[in-house]
Design an enzyme around this catalytic site. Structure first.
Site, PDB file in Angstrom:
ATOM      1  N   GLN A 235       0.822  -1.207   0.000  1.00 12.46           N
ATOM      2  CA  GLN A 235       0.000   0.000   0.000  1.00 12.46           C
ATOM      3  C   GLN A 235       0.859   1.262   0.000  1.00 12.46           C
ATOM      4  O   GLN A 235       0.339   2.358  -0.190  1.00 12.46           O
ATOM      5  CB  GLN A 235      -0.948   0.012   1.211  1.00 12.46           C
ATOM      6  CG  GLN A 235      -2.054  -1.030   1.118  1.00 12.46           C
ATOM      7  CD  GLN A 235      -3.051  -0.963   2.261  1.00 12.46           C
ATOM      8  OE1 GLN A 235      -3.217  -1.928   2.981  1.00 12.46           O
ATOM      9  NE2 GLN A 235      -3.732   0.164   2.438  1.00 12.46           N
ATOM     10  N   ARG A 382      -9.539  -0.274   7.442  1.00 14.24           N
ATOM     11  CA  ARG A 382     -10.485   0.691   6.888  1.00 14.24           C
ATOM     12  C   ARG A 382     -10.809   1.801   7.879  1.00 14.24           C
ATOM     13  O   ARG A 382     -11.964   2.082   8.190  1.00 14.24           O
ATOM     14  CB  ARG A 382     -11.767   0.007   6.437  1.00 14.24           C
ATOM     15  CG  ARG A 382     -12.399   0.795   5.292  1.00 14.24           C
ATOM     16  CD  ARG A 382     -13.399   0.029   4.512  1.00 14.24           C
ATOM     17  NE  ARG A 382     -13.724   0.783   3.312  1.00 14.24           N
ATOM     18  CZ  ARG A 382     -14.182   0.253   2.201  1.00 14.24           C
ATOM     19  NH1 ARG A 382     -14.374  -1.035   2.122  1.00 14.24           N
ATOM     20  NH2 ARG A 382     -14.451   0.998   1.159  1.00 14.24           N
ATOM     21  N   CYS A 383      -9.761   2.402   8.375  1.00 13.83           N
ATOM     22  CA  CYS A 383      -9.964   3.531   9.283  1.00 13.83           C
ATOM     23  C   CYS A 383      -8.661   4.272   9.401  1.00 13.83           C
ATOM     24  O   CYS A 383      -7.597   3.711   9.237  1.00 13.83           O
ATOM     25  CB  CYS A 383     -10.461   3.060  10.632  1.00 13.83           C
ATOM     26  SG  CYS A 383      -9.288   3.062  11.970  1.00 13.83           S
ATOM     27  N   GLU A 758     -13.098   5.228   4.020  1.00 14.65           N
ATOM     28  CA  GLU A 758     -13.174   4.585   5.331  1.00 14.65           C
ATOM     29  C   GLU A 758     -14.442   4.893   6.081  1.00 14.65           C
ATOM     30  O   GLU A 758     -14.838   4.154   6.992  1.00 14.65           O
ATOM     31  CB  GLU A 758     -12.011   5.077   6.182  1.00 14.65           C
ATOM     32  CG  GLU A 758     -10.699   4.793   5.535  1.00 14.65           C
ATOM     33  CD  GLU A 758      -9.572   5.375   6.316  1.00 14.65           C
ATOM     34  OE1 GLU A 758      -9.725   6.463   6.880  1.00 14.65           O
ATOM     35  OE2 GLU A 758      -8.534   4.722   6.376  1.00 14.65           O
TER      36      GLU A 758
HETATM   37  N1  PCD Z   1     -13.709   9.745  -3.790  1.00  9.57           N
HETATM   38  C1  PCD Z   1     -14.550  10.565  -4.505  1.00  9.57           C
HETATM   39  N2  PCD Z   1     -14.950  11.774  -3.954  1.00  9.57           N
HETATM   40  C2  PCD Z   1     -14.503  12.109  -2.733  1.00  9.57           C
HETATM   41  C3  PCD Z   1     -13.659  11.271  -2.006  1.00  9.57           C
HETATM   42  C4  PCD Z   1     -13.252  10.079  -2.581  1.00  9.57           C
HETATM   43  O1  PCD Z   1     -14.973  10.225  -5.623  1.00  9.57           O
HETATM   44  N3  PCD Z   1     -14.879  13.279  -2.187  1.00  9.57           N
HETATM   45  C5  PCD Z   1     -13.239   8.479  -4.396  1.00  9.57           C
HETATM   46  C6  PCD Z   1     -11.737   8.574  -4.660  1.00  9.57           C
HETATM   47  O2  PCD Z   1     -11.423   9.117  -5.831  1.00  9.57           O
HETATM   48  C7  PCD Z   1     -11.277   7.107  -4.520  1.00  9.57           C
HETATM   49  C8  PCD Z   1     -12.261   6.580  -3.500  1.00  9.57           C
HETATM   50  O3  PCD Z   1     -13.412   7.428  -3.500  1.00  9.57           O
HETATM   51  O4  PCD Z   1     -11.455   6.459  -5.727  1.00  9.57           O
HETATM   52  C9  PCD Z   1     -11.623   6.513  -2.071  1.00  9.57           C
HETATM   53  O5  PCD Z   1     -11.026   7.732  -1.801  1.00  9.57           O
HETATM   54  P1  PCD Z   1     -10.356   8.108  -0.399  1.00  9.57           P
HETATM   55  O6  PCD Z   1     -11.371   8.164   0.659  1.00  9.57           O
HETATM   56  O7  PCD Z   1      -9.482   9.267  -0.600  1.00  9.57           O
HETATM   57  O8  PCD Z   1      -9.483   6.823  -0.025  1.00  9.57           O
HETATM   58  P2  PCD Z   1      -8.133   6.307  -0.718  1.00  9.57           P
HETATM   59  O9  PCD Z   1      -6.962   6.867  -0.004  1.00  9.57           O
HETATM   60  O10 PCD Z   1      -8.235   6.406  -2.156  1.00  9.57           O
HETATM   61  O11 PCD Z   1      -8.256   4.770  -0.388  1.00  9.57           O
HETATM   62  C10 PCD Z   1      -7.960   4.285   0.903  1.00  9.57           C
HETATM   63  C11 PCD Z   1      -9.216   3.671   1.533  1.00  9.57           C
HETATM   64  C12 PCD Z   1      -8.825   2.817   2.707  1.00  9.57           C
HETATM   65  S1  PCD Z   1      -7.836   3.473   3.843  1.00  9.57           S
HETATM   66  C13 PCD Z   1      -9.313   1.583   2.844  1.00  9.57           C
HETATM   67  S2  PCD Z   1      -8.857   0.684   4.164  1.00  9.57           S
HETATM   68  C14 PCD Z   1     -10.256   0.929   1.874  1.00  9.57           C
HETATM   69  C15 PCD Z   1     -10.932   2.038   1.040  1.00  9.57           C
HETATM   70  O12 PCD Z   1      -9.894   2.861   0.536  1.00  9.57           O
HETATM   71  N4  PCD Z   1      -9.544  -0.002   1.035  1.00  9.57           N
HETATM   72  C16 PCD Z   1     -10.151  -0.399  -0.141  1.00  9.57           C
HETATM   73  N5  PCD Z   1     -11.673   1.471  -0.042  1.00  9.57           N
HETATM   74  C17 PCD Z   1     -11.233   0.333  -0.681  1.00  9.57           C
HETATM   75  N6  PCD Z   1     -11.853  -0.072  -1.789  1.00  9.57           N
HETATM   76  C18 PCD Z   1     -11.427  -1.196  -2.409  1.00  9.57           C
HETATM   77  N7  PCD Z   1     -12.088  -1.599  -3.518  1.00  9.57           N
HETATM   78  N8  PCD Z   1     -10.383  -1.910  -1.946  1.00  9.57           N
HETATM   79  C19 PCD Z   1      -9.731  -1.533  -0.831  1.00  9.57           C
HETATM   80  O13 PCD Z   1      -8.694  -2.218  -0.403  1.00  9.57           O
HETATM   81 MO1  PCD Z   1      -6.949   1.707   5.118  1.00  9.57          MO
HETATM   82  O14 PCD Z   1      -6.096   2.720   6.259  1.00  9.57           O
HETATM   83  O15 PCD Z   1      -5.763   0.994   4.198  1.00  9.57           O
HETATM   84  O16 PCD Z   1      -7.151   0.487   6.440  1.00  9.57           O
END
Ligand code: PCD
Length: 802
Positions: A235, A382-383, A758
């Protein structure tokens, strides 16, 4: 002369900001033509696999690889002893701790990497790991973080207790850090002198990001030219390059890191894992490319977990429900090594956003990090760095306070929201919220679900239940969350000293198309689609004519990668700024071509027009051609720009979610009747992509709240190492979602956009969990730990005597 009355058509052709443009990457994904790490196949490539510890805590008395090495096709078996001369048997973590690459004298969690077998194919490697004989002597196992802080059992013998850790003094041999924010004394005084106080322990259980594609890499050391190429599920490819250079001593320009297509990241692919180090070493030692790809069990048991926060809260208010103070103490279980991926100065991430959407005059948080015999990690699944924990905490505390006040929880929220006229808002724990309009969003959400009607129905249901006419209850799960995404700024946020800016480089080609490269990397988000849209609106070239490239450190400008919903706030801003540089030069070229002063021109969608003379203009296509082919006095040829963007602040997206859930008291089963999600992410780039992001994030939230967990028994055996035991929802369990939005732009972002990827996880988890709790509120339930699987929900009903 087709021009000024065809503006709408020209805007349409751009497919720029606000357009629900179809995802350009889906053509290959839906046809099975993606190119993932495991698709990388090189001549003579070898395969690596790990011997992993069956014990959660044991001393290693001996490792005998004789039988394994005798198996035809096995090339090498690496142990810590082999890595010692290179000083690679331990590696630094992103959190300032260090982690064993291969077990050095002892193991600290089940599934820990003990030896790395390299063979001609992956089946031989898999057979050979069974032949490596390791003699273990088991040690007492500590899985409970509270016990860890009192026991004599020393987990990390490599650390000297008398010395401070990466984040200050340690108070016990299994303690990692205490991190505090806010005014403790003032908070305690405020709470003690308040009319109403609610206290609760809120546990956010251990879970795992579990991307569909597991982690892996291919390392290829070319001994002739001295260059190392590393393909991986990264990432943050540039960070991996820098770390690989620092660890191996190979100069950074001799390392090329490539993140090809990635099958989901969710924070799991931010950190550096032993597999990467071992594959690199094995390639250097054998002179051949080495591939390492985890299987599902490896991924669930050994790579970074998420959450595992025990949050003890106290919240106080007046009789009328105005909040007066918030106190929180967290016991954070980090497992064997502190391998959290947080900005360096924030060992508990951005947890101190835990005052949420509310105007709370005084607050305090203290977080104790603790070692246990569990897998390391603590990633932002996802935060944005512990924001999900924070949102869950405050949204549960609000519900508990509502019970204490005997008040409606929607009304309690309303009277405590930060008002629109208070932005930029300074929170008691030190953040500056950039913009928001919570009341508008809240009223819209409540009206959309007919909140009053629902409450009436719920009350009738309770009566019917008491009369024995029904066995299902109705829960209304409310949440109003505030996210914080887009790390930097560089002055506050760095990872191992690397400042968290991001970048975009654009080249306009002579015929008026463009290639743009960014320091981020899509894992499914659709960057190739959406970054092109930002640029289209800035530079007047259709997004269909702009190629977006990410993830190759030999070509992309340096960037910190994609996690913490930072791509839009940071790289998206860099794209807009680079686009503006292009436009500034384009304006000078247009002025020359039209023989006017550049101040006499104005920008109009895809061209510069002479003010007051709408039929005199130069389109971007014409300008691009001239940039390369016409000698313009005082200007270099070409049309390129690069921007490195250091954001002045983070962005604060928010949302109002409501989950309506039916619960069968006799089986503990639930049915989600309705889920309404209103998101405000400022300026929306692609509404269709946003909707997809919200659907995905809500489904992950459903998983976490309703069943997904990484669980251990008392001996530290991981009970959830397969998808039979680890809940990953399919279409069958996933309900219908209704999405909605308001649009409050970020005042400091060049196009006003905030992140959104997120948000649905941050807001979704408390919405589902609050629905379960709310269903039982009339029968006296205050707090019950997630995940709310059928058994646990049945148990709630059972314990309440229902
Ligand atoms: N957007 C729009 N408008 C606005 C904002 C935003 O349209 N106002 C869109 C953009 O362009 C991109 C999306 O929506 O396409 C997202 O963005 P953002 O919020 O800035 O974010 P980024 O930096 O691009 O990415 C990151 C995130 C995270 S952190 C996570 S866990 C998850 C989410 O992303 N992962 C994933 N989502 C998703 N989806 C998918 N399909 N796969 C994946 O793996 Mo961490 O811290 O790493 O735990």
């Amino acid at each position: 002369m087709k021009d000024f009355d065809d503006r709408e058509e020209r805007v349409g052709k751009l497919k720029g900001l606000g357009c629900a443009r179809k995802r350009v990457e889906d053509a290959r994904f839906t046809q099975g033509k993606g190119n993932y790490v495991d698709d990388v196949k090189l001549p003579g490539m070898l395969f690596g696999d790990f011997v992993r510890s069956p014990y959660a805590h044991a001393r290693i008395k001996s490792i005998d690889a004789t039988a394994a090495l005798e198996l035809p096709g096995v090339i090498a078996v690496l142990t810590a002893e082999d890595l010692k001369p290179l000083n690679l048997h331990w590696m630094p973590t992103l959190a300032g701790d260090k982690q064993m690459v291969l077990a050095d004298g002892k193991v600290l969690f089940q599934g820990q990497e003990v030896a790395f077998v390299v063979a001609e194919d992956r089946y031989i490697a898999a057979d050979a790991i069974e032949l490596v004989e390791v003699d273990y002597e088991d040690l007492p196992v500590i899985v409970d973080p509270f016990e860890a802080l009192t026991t004599d059992v020393v987990l990390r013998e490599d650390l000297d207790t008398s010395e401070p850790g990466a984040h200050g003094p340690r108070k016990h041999h299994n303690h990692i850090f205490l991190w505090e924010e806010g005014d403790k004394t003032a908070t305690e005084q405020a709470i003690e002198s308040s009319e109403v106080v609610a206290e609760e322990m809120v546990y956010y259980h251990r879970t795992h990001p579990c991307p569909l594609e597991t982690c892996g890499c291919v390392a290829s050391m070319d001994k002739v030219n001295g260059k190392l190429t590393l393909w991986g599920t990264f990432q943050a490819p540039h960070v991996v390059r820098t770390v690989a250079s620092l660890l191996s001593g190979i100069a950074e320009h001799d390392i090329r890191v490539i993140s090809p297509d990635i099958g989901g990241g969710f924070g799991n692919k931010v950190g550096v894992y032993p597999g990467y180090v071992c594959a690199i070493v094995a390639s250097i030692v054998t002179g051949k490319p080495v591939k390492w790809i985890e299987d599902r069990m490896d991924n669930l048991m050994a790579t970074a977990f998420a959450r595992d926060y025990w949050m003890k809260g106290r919240i106080s208010a007046t009789k009328e429900g105005k909040i007066t103070g918030l106190h929180c103490h967290v016991t954070a279980d980090h497992g064997a090594f502190d391998a959290c991926a947080d900005p360096t100065k924030f060992p508990a991430g951005f947890f101190h956003i835990c005052t949420g959407s509310y105007d709370i005059p005084v607050a305090y948080v203290g977080v104790d990090g603790v070692y246990t015999n569990k897998a390391p990690g603590g990633v932002a699944y996802r935060c944005s760095f512990r924001v999900t924990e924070a949102a869950y905490f405050i949204e549960r505390m609000i519900e508990v306070l509502a019970i204490e006040l005997n008040m409606d929880a929607a009304e309690l929220r309303r009277i405590n929201f930060i008002r629109a006229d208070q932005f930029p808002y300074h929170s008691a724990l030190g953040w500056e919220y950039d913009s928001g309009d919570y009341h508008t969003a809240w009223d819209k959400a409540l009206a959309a679900v007919d909140y009053e009607g629902l409450r009436k129905e719920q009350a009738e249901r309770v009566e019917a239940f008491k009369r024995g006419e029904t066995r299902t209850l109705l829960g209304i799960g409310l949440t109003h969350f505030t996210e914080i995404v887009g790390a930097g700024p560089v002055k506050n946020c760095d990872i191992l000293g690397m400042g968290m800016f991001d970048s975009c480089e654009i080249r306009i080609h002579p015929t008026g198309s463009a290639t743009a490269r960014l320091g981020t990397i899509s894992q499914g988000q659709g960057h190739a689609t959406t970054f092109g849209q930002i640029l289209a609106s800035e530079i007047g070239i259709s997004s269909d004519n702009i190629t977006i490239e990410e993830g190759d450190t030999d070509t992309a400008p340096y960037g910190l990668g994609t996690y913490g919903s930072r791509s839009t706030p940071v790289a998206g801003a860099a794209a807009a700024m680079a686009g503006r540089k292009i436009r500034a030069k384009a304006q000078m070229i247009a002025a020359y071509l039209l023989e006017v002063h550049d101040g006499d021109l104005e920008w109009d969608i895809d061209r510069f027009v002479v003010k007051g003379a709408p039929d005199r203009f130069k389109t971007m296509t014409e300008i691009a051609y001239a940039a390369y082919n016409q000698a313009i006095p005082g200007l270099e040829p070409g049309l390129e720009a690069v921007s490195y963007y250091d954001p002045p602040n983070m962005t604060y997206p928010f949302g109002a979610y409501i989950c309506v859930m039916e619960i069968d008291v006799d089986t503990g089963e639930h049915k989600i009747r309705q889920f309404y999600a209103l998101d405000d992410c400022g300026t929306r780039i692609n509404p269709m992509v946003i909707e997809g992001q919200v659907h995905g994030g809500l489904t992950e939230a459903l998983a976490i709240a309703m069943g997904q967990e990484i669980a251990y028994d008392d001996l530290g055996n991981c009970k959830t190492g397969t998808l039979m035991d680890f809940f990953l929802p399919t279409a069958v369990e996933t309900p219908h979602y209704t999405t909605d939005h308001t649009e409050t732009p970020s005042p400091h972002h060049p196009i006003g956009a905030k992140g959104v990827g997120e948000s649905p996880n941050v807001g979704g988890v408390p919405a589902f969990s609050n629905a379960v709790h709310d269903a039982f509120r009339a029968f006296g339930l205050r707090q019950s730990h997630m995940p709310h699987d059928h058994w646990r929900v049945w148990k709630i009903a059972h314990d309440l005597g229902l």
